[in-house]
Design a protein around this motif. Structure first.
Motif, PDB file in Angstrom:
ATOM      1  N   LEU A 108       0.835  -1.213   0.000  1.00  0.00           N
ATOM      2  CA  LEU A 108       0.000   0.000   0.000  1.00  0.00           C
ATOM      3  C   LEU A 108       0.866   1.258   0.000  1.00  0.00           C
ATOM      4  O   LEU A 108       0.554   2.246  -0.685  1.00  0.00           O
ATOM      5  N   MET A 109       1.947   1.232   0.749  1.00  0.00           N
ATOM      6  CA  MET A 109       2.845   2.378   0.791  1.00  0.00           C
ATOM      7  C   MET A 109       3.485   2.608  -0.577  1.00  0.00           C
ATOM      8  O   MET A 109       3.624   3.749  -1.031  1.00  0.00           O
ATOM      9  N   ARG A 110       3.875   1.524  -1.255  1.00  0.00           N
ATOM     10  CA  ARG A 110       4.443   1.647  -2.599  1.00  0.00           C
ATOM     11  C   ARG A 110       3.417   2.229  -3.563  1.00  0.00           C
ATOM     12  O   ARG A 110       3.740   3.078  -4.398  1.00  0.00           O
ATOM     13  N   GLN A 111       2.157   1.803  -3.422  1.00  0.00           N
ATOM     14  CA  GLN A 111       1.091   2.329  -4.277  1.00  0.00           C
ATOM     15  C   GLN A 111       0.871   3.817  -4.029  1.00  0.00           C
ATOM     16  O   GLN A 111       0.739   4.605  -4.969  1.00  0.00           O
ATOM     17  N   ARG A 112       0.842   4.208  -2.757  1.00  0.00           N
ATOM     18  CA  ARG A 112       0.653   5.640  -2.441  1.00  0.00           C
ATOM     19  C   ARG A 112       1.828   6.470  -2.946  1.00  0.00           C
ATOM     20  O   ARG A 112       1.650   7.599  -3.387  1.00  0.00           O
ATOM     21  N   GLN A 113       3.023   5.905  -2.878  1.00  0.00           N
ATOM     22  CA  GLN A 113       4.186   6.628  -3.391  1.00  0.00           C
ATOM     23  C   GLN A 113       4.059   6.856  -4.892  1.00  0.00           C
ATOM     24  O   GLN A 113       4.371   7.946  -5.393  1.00  0.00           O
ATOM     25  N   GLY A 119       0.705  12.276  -9.177  1.00  0.00           N
ATOM     26  CA  GLY A 119      -0.077  13.478  -8.925  1.00  0.00           C
ATOM     27  C   GLY A 119       0.730  14.742  -9.183  1.00  0.00           C
ATOM     28  O   GLY A 119       0.235  15.703  -9.786  1.00  0.00           O
ATOM     29  N   LEU A 120       1.983  14.737  -8.750  1.00  0.00           N
ATOM     30  CA  LEU A 120       2.850  15.895  -8.984  1.00  0.00           C
ATOM     31  C   LEU A 120       3.137  16.068 -10.473  1.00  0.00           C
ATOM     32  O   LEU A 120       3.136  17.184 -10.986  1.00  0.00           O
ATOM     33  N   ARG A 121       3.377  14.962 -11.172  1.00  0.00           N
ATOM     34  CA  ARG A 121       3.642  15.046 -12.613  1.00  0.00           C
ATOM     35  C   ARG A 121       2.444  15.608 -13.362  1.00  0.00           C
ATOM     36  O   ARG A 121       2.587  16.321 -14.364  1.00  0.00           O
ATOM     37  N   ALA A 122       1.237  15.305 -12.854  1.00  0.00           N
ATOM     38  CA  ALA A 122       0.013  15.792 -13.497  1.00  0.00           C
ATOM     39  C   ALA A 122      -0.346  17.204 -13.038  1.00  0.00           C
ATOM     40  O   ALA A 122      -1.312  17.787 -13.535  1.00  0.00           O
ATOM     41  N   GLY A 123       0.426  17.745 -12.099  1.00  0.00           N
ATOM     42  CA  GLY A 123       0.146  19.088 -11.597  1.00  0.00           C
ATOM     43  C   GLY A 123      -0.984  19.130 -10.592  1.00  0.00           C
ATOM     44  O   GLY A 123      -1.483  20.204 -10.256  1.00  0.00           O
ATOM     45  N   ASN A 124      -1.399  17.972 -10.074  1.00  0.00           N
ATOM     46  CA  ASN A 124      -2.509  17.896  -9.124  1.00  0.00           C
ATOM     47  C   ASN A 124      -1.941  17.844  -7.709  1.00  0.00           C
ATOM     48  O   ASN A 124      -1.699  16.773  -7.154  1.00  0.00           O
ATOM     49  N   VAL A 125      -1.747  19.028  -7.114  1.00  0.00           N
ATOM     50  CA  VAL A 125      -1.120  19.118  -5.799  1.00  0.00           C
ATOM     51  C   VAL A 125      -1.985  18.483  -4.717  1.00  0.00           C
ATOM     52  O   VAL A 125      -1.470  17.827  -3.801  1.00  0.00           O
ATOM     53  N   LEU A 126      -3.301  18.647  -4.817  1.00  0.00           N
ATOM     54  CA  LEU A 126      -4.186  18.095  -3.790  1.00  0.00           C
ATOM     55  C   LEU A 126      -4.120  16.569  -3.767  1.00  0.00           C
ATOM     56  O   LEU A 126      -4.026  15.956  -2.706  1.00  0.00           O
ATOM     57  N   ALA A 127      -4.186  15.948  -4.943  1.00  0.00           N
ATOM     58  CA  ALA A 127      -4.101  14.490  -5.014  1.00  0.00           C
ATOM     59  C   ALA A 127      -2.729  14.009  -4.547  1.00  0.00           C
ATOM     60  O   ALA A 127      -2.620  13.008  -3.823  1.00  0.00           O
ATOM     61  N   ALA A 128      -1.685  14.717  -4.959  1.00  0.00           N
ATOM     62  CA  ALA A 128      -0.331  14.341  -4.558  1.00  0.00           C
ATOM     63  C   ALA A 128      -0.172  14.471  -3.046  1.00  0.00           C
ATOM     64  O   ALA A 128       0.376  13.576  -2.390  1.00  0.00           O
ATOM     65  N   GLY A 129      -0.660  15.579  -2.493  1.00  0.00           N
ATOM     66  CA  GLY A 129      -0.553  15.790  -1.050  1.00  0.00           C
ATOM     67  C   GLY A 129      -1.280  14.719  -0.259  1.00  0.00           C
ATOM     68  O   GLY A 129      -0.788  14.237   0.766  1.00  0.00           O
ATOM     69  N   ALA A 130      -2.465  14.326  -0.744  1.00  0.00           N
ATOM     70  CA  ALA A 130      -3.243  13.286  -0.067  1.00  0.00           C
ATOM     71  C   ALA A 130      -2.511  11.948  -0.109  1.00  0.00           C
ATOM     72  O   ALA A 130      -2.419  11.239   0.900  1.00  0.00           O
ATOM     73  N   ALA A 131      -1.960  11.604  -1.279  1.00  0.00           N
ATOM     74  CA  ALA A 131      -1.243  10.339  -1.413  1.00  0.00           C
ATOM     75  C   ALA A 131       0.029  10.342  -0.572  1.00  0.00           C
ATOM     76  O   ALA A 131       0.369   9.343   0.077  1.00  0.00           O
ATOM     77  N   GLY A 132       0.739  11.476  -0.576  1.00  0.00           N
ATOM     78  CA  GLY A 132       1.956  11.584   0.217  1.00  0.00           C
ATOM     79  C   GLY A 132       1.675  11.453   1.708  1.00  0.00           C
ATOM     80  O   GLY A 132       2.419  10.796   2.444  1.00  0.00           O
ATOM     81  N   ALA A 133       0.565  12.064   2.152  1.00  0.00           N
ATOM     82  CA  ALA A 133       0.187  11.962   3.563  1.00  0.00           C
ATOM     83  C   ALA A 133      -0.214  10.534   3.913  1.00  0.00           C
ATOM     84  O   ALA A 133       0.093  10.027   4.995  1.00  0.00           O
ATOM     85  N   ASP A 134      -0.908   9.866   2.983  1.00  0.00           N
ATOM     86  CA  ASP A 134      -1.337   8.485   3.222  1.00  0.00           C
ATOM     87  C   ASP A 134      -0.152   7.538   3.394  1.00  0.00           C
ATOM     88  O   ASP A 134      -0.265   6.509   4.069  1.00  0.00           O
ATOM     89  N   PHE A 135       0.966   7.863   2.753  1.00  0.00           N
ATOM     90  CA  PHE A 135       2.186   7.051   2.903  1.00  0.00           C
ATOM     91  C   PHE A 135       2.523   6.913   4.391  1.00  0.00           C
ATOM     92  O   PHE A 135       2.786   5.814   4.884  1.00  0.00           O
ATOM     93  N   SER A 136       2.492   8.044   5.096  1.00  0.00           N
ATOM     94  CA  SER A 136       2.792   8.029   6.533  1.00  0.00           C
ATOM     95  C   SER A 136       1.624   7.488   7.345  1.00  0.00           C
ATOM     96  O   SER A 136       1.821   6.804   8.357  1.00  0.00           O
TER      97      SER A 136
END
Length: 216
Positions: A108-113, A119-136
């Motif tokens: 799951l952590m690998r998937q969130r990463q 998300g960052l590559r697509a310019g979607n900061v909100l999605a990237a931030g959510a996924a990055g937070a989910d990693f932790s």
């Protein structure tokens, strides 16, 4: 953090306003007016007022003694203080949860990463931030302490809003590299080294943020 549909109008307004504040669409110092927000969002005054009260608790909206409301202004001091608090809370949760991780958790952590980077590559900061937070979050929840995770979520939201990091910000690289190295250590069973590397992410991030705020 979740992508599920909010169960109430108030929750929907909270999410919408929080997103607008985090992305900078509502800049620091913006005057917040109930009637204007209600009309724009197509809801009554009540959920707007309830949402403003919630965002005030989160530190995203300041309510003055005369009841006027503004999006919280940014200072170098409160930005760094938030990072320090986030570091203490998240690192404690990570250290408590790391020994309970299973192969499923690591998958799951690998998937969130992957979602974080995509998300960052697509310019979607909100999605990237959510996924990055989910990693932790995956590790913190493995500790069994849900109250701690609730506090971490609040601080993460405030930190992202204060920094208003665009998808191309160099600050994200600290997390991308750090997460990859933490995962590699966990996958090799080096849990304590992974904890140390996770803590180092916050040290490096704070240094970068301080330099950026000082314009160095």
């Amino acid at each position: 953090m979740s992508y599920t549909v909010p169960p109430t109008r108030t929750a929907a307004v909270v999410r919408q306003l929080r997103n607008e504040i985090v992305t900078g669409e509502l800049p620091p110092g913006t005057l917040v007016k109930d009637a204007e927000l209600a009309a724009r969002l197509g809801v009554s005054i009540t959920p707007v007022r309830e949402a403003i009260a919630q965002l005030s608790v989160e530190g995203l909206i300041d309510i003055a003694p005369n009841r006027t409301r503004h999006v919280t202004k940014v200072t170098q001091k409160n930005a760094l203080e938030l990072i320090d608090v986030m570091s203490v809370l998240a690192c404690a949760g990570f250290e408590w949860g790391v020994e309970n991780l299973t192969a499923t958790h690591l998958d799951l952590m690998r998937q969130r990463q992957r979602e974080f980077v995509e998300g960052l590559r697509a310019g979607n900061v909100l999605a990237a931030g959510a996924a990055g937070a989910d990693f932790s979050t995956i590790v913190i929840l493995a500790s069994g302490n849900r109250e701690l995770q609730s506090m971490v979520d609040l601080v993460v939201a405030r930190t992202l809003r204060i920094l208003a990091m665009g998808a191309d910000s160099d600050l994200w690289q600290t997390w991308i590299t750090g997460h990859e190295e933490v995962l590699a250590l966990l996958e090799h069973g080096e849990n304590q080294a992974a904890v140390a590397r996770y803590k180092q992410i916050y040290v490096d991030f704070r240094v970068k943020v301080e330099r950026e705020l000082l314009g160095e």
